[in-house]
Design an enzyme around this catalytic site. Structure first.
Site, PDB file in Angstrom:
ATOM      1  N   CYS A 167       0.880  -0.805   0.338  1.00  0.00           N
ATOM      2  CA  CYS A 167       0.010  -0.183  -0.031  1.00  0.00           C
ATOM      3  C   CYS A 167       0.950   1.187  -0.091  1.00  0.00           C
ATOM      4  O   CYS A 167       1.495   0.768   0.387  1.00  0.00           O
ATOM      5  CB  CYS A 167      -0.599  -0.099   1.618  1.00  0.00           C
ATOM      6  SG  CYS A 167      -2.122  -1.407   1.700  1.00  0.00           S
ATOM      7  N   ASP A 168       0.471   2.271  -0.462  1.00  0.00           N
ATOM      8  CA  ASP A 168       0.541   3.687  -0.649  1.00  0.00           C
ATOM      9  C   ASP A 168      -0.434   4.196  -0.196  1.00  0.00           C
ATOM     10  O   ASP A 168      -1.055   4.725  -1.422  1.00  0.00           O
ATOM     11  CB  ASP A 168       2.382   3.891  -1.592  1.00  0.00           C
ATOM     12  CG  ASP A 168       3.114   5.008  -1.494  1.00  0.00           C
ATOM     13  OD1 ASP A 168       3.741   4.820  -0.927  1.00  0.00           O
ATOM     14  OD2 ASP A 168       2.001   5.659  -2.263  1.00  0.00           O
ATOM     15  N   SER A 169       0.285   5.546   0.484  1.00  0.00           N
ATOM     16  CA  SER A 169      -0.458   6.387   0.652  1.00  0.00           C
ATOM     17  C   SER A 169       0.038   7.650  -0.105  1.00  0.00           C
ATOM     18  O   SER A 169       1.143   8.389   0.391  1.00  0.00           O
ATOM     19  CB  SER A 169      -1.457   6.912   1.988  1.00  0.00           C
ATOM     20  OG  SER A 169      -1.794   5.628   2.588  1.00  0.00           O
ATOM     21  N   GLY A 208      -2.768   3.635  -2.825  1.00  0.00           N
ATOM     22  CA  GLY A 208      -2.885   2.062  -3.709  1.00  0.00           C
ATOM     23  C   GLY A 208      -2.510   0.792  -2.613  1.00  0.00           C
ATOM     24  O   GLY A 208      -2.202   0.837  -2.237  1.00  0.00           O
TER      25      GLY A 208
END
Length: 213
Positions: free
Chosen positions: A83-85, A120
């Protein structure tokens, strides 16, 4: 039994999974996020924020898959999740602040306004039939109109320096978020409803991953 490996060092993401009954394995990627984004920009041009976080989530998963801990080298029951924010505000995207001055400047821009937190998610299925898929959760966040003193006090805690967008909704920053439109968990950093959808695409249900007594 299928096991979930979280390709993230984020305590909030791990805590989100634990609260949902899932105890993930954890392996942290060594991805140079700036280099990944720069290479993508050179190849494709400017990225939409929703695409940028998905690209980074994918890069994290692929890096961890190439560098699995020795005890997992021969595992055939793994689902890898990355995940990436990032926060989108005025058409710009913001990850973690560079330093306290950067966090302070951001909050003085964000206060009293709304931004969109994009997270994501990339899922890699390494079981019998390998598969990869991903999607992005996007949630509108309305920030309170903080005073300069509140901004300075919050930045001084150090919390904003460790998180995308320089805020949390599940920590000290919670009182400074007036409302959201979208998934609360996506703002924390891992959308559980979106994870459920991705798992369903590879034939796994949330209860399949629940800790067994």
């Amino acid at each position: 039994m299928t096991r979930l490996l979280l390709a993230s060092a984020s305590p909030a993401r791990r805590a989100t999974l634990l609260a949902a009954g899932i105890e993930p394995l954890v392996a942290v990627s060594g991805v140079d996020e700036d280099a990944v984004l720069a290479a993508a920009h050179d190849r494709f041009g400017a990225l939409d924020p929703a695409d940028a976080v998905l690209l980074l989530a994918q890069a994290k998963v692929e890096d961890v898959a190439r560098n699995l801990p020795e005890e997992l080298d021969d595992a055939d029951d793994l689902l890898l999740l990355g995940c990436d924010s990032m926060l989108e505000l005025d058409g710009q995207i913001f990850g973690k602040p560079l330093d306290a001055a950067d966090a302070t400047a951001r909050w003085r821009t964000m206060r009293g306004r709304s931004g969109v937190l994009h997270t994501g998610h990339w899922l890699m299925d390494e079981r019998d039939v390998p598969a990869m898929l991903g999607a992005t959760s996007s949630t509108t966040v309305r920030f309170a109109d903080l005073s300069d003193e509140e901004v300075d006090a919050y930045v001084a805690t150090g919390e904003p320096l460790a998180v995308a967008g320089a805020f949390t909704i599940d920590g000290l920053g919670g009182p400074f978020v007036e409302r959201i439109e979208g998934d609360h968990h996506g703002v924390v950093g891992l959308s559980l409803p979106l994870l459920r959808e991705l798992l369903g695409e590879v034939g796994v249900s949330i209860p399949d991953l629940w800790r067994k007594a």
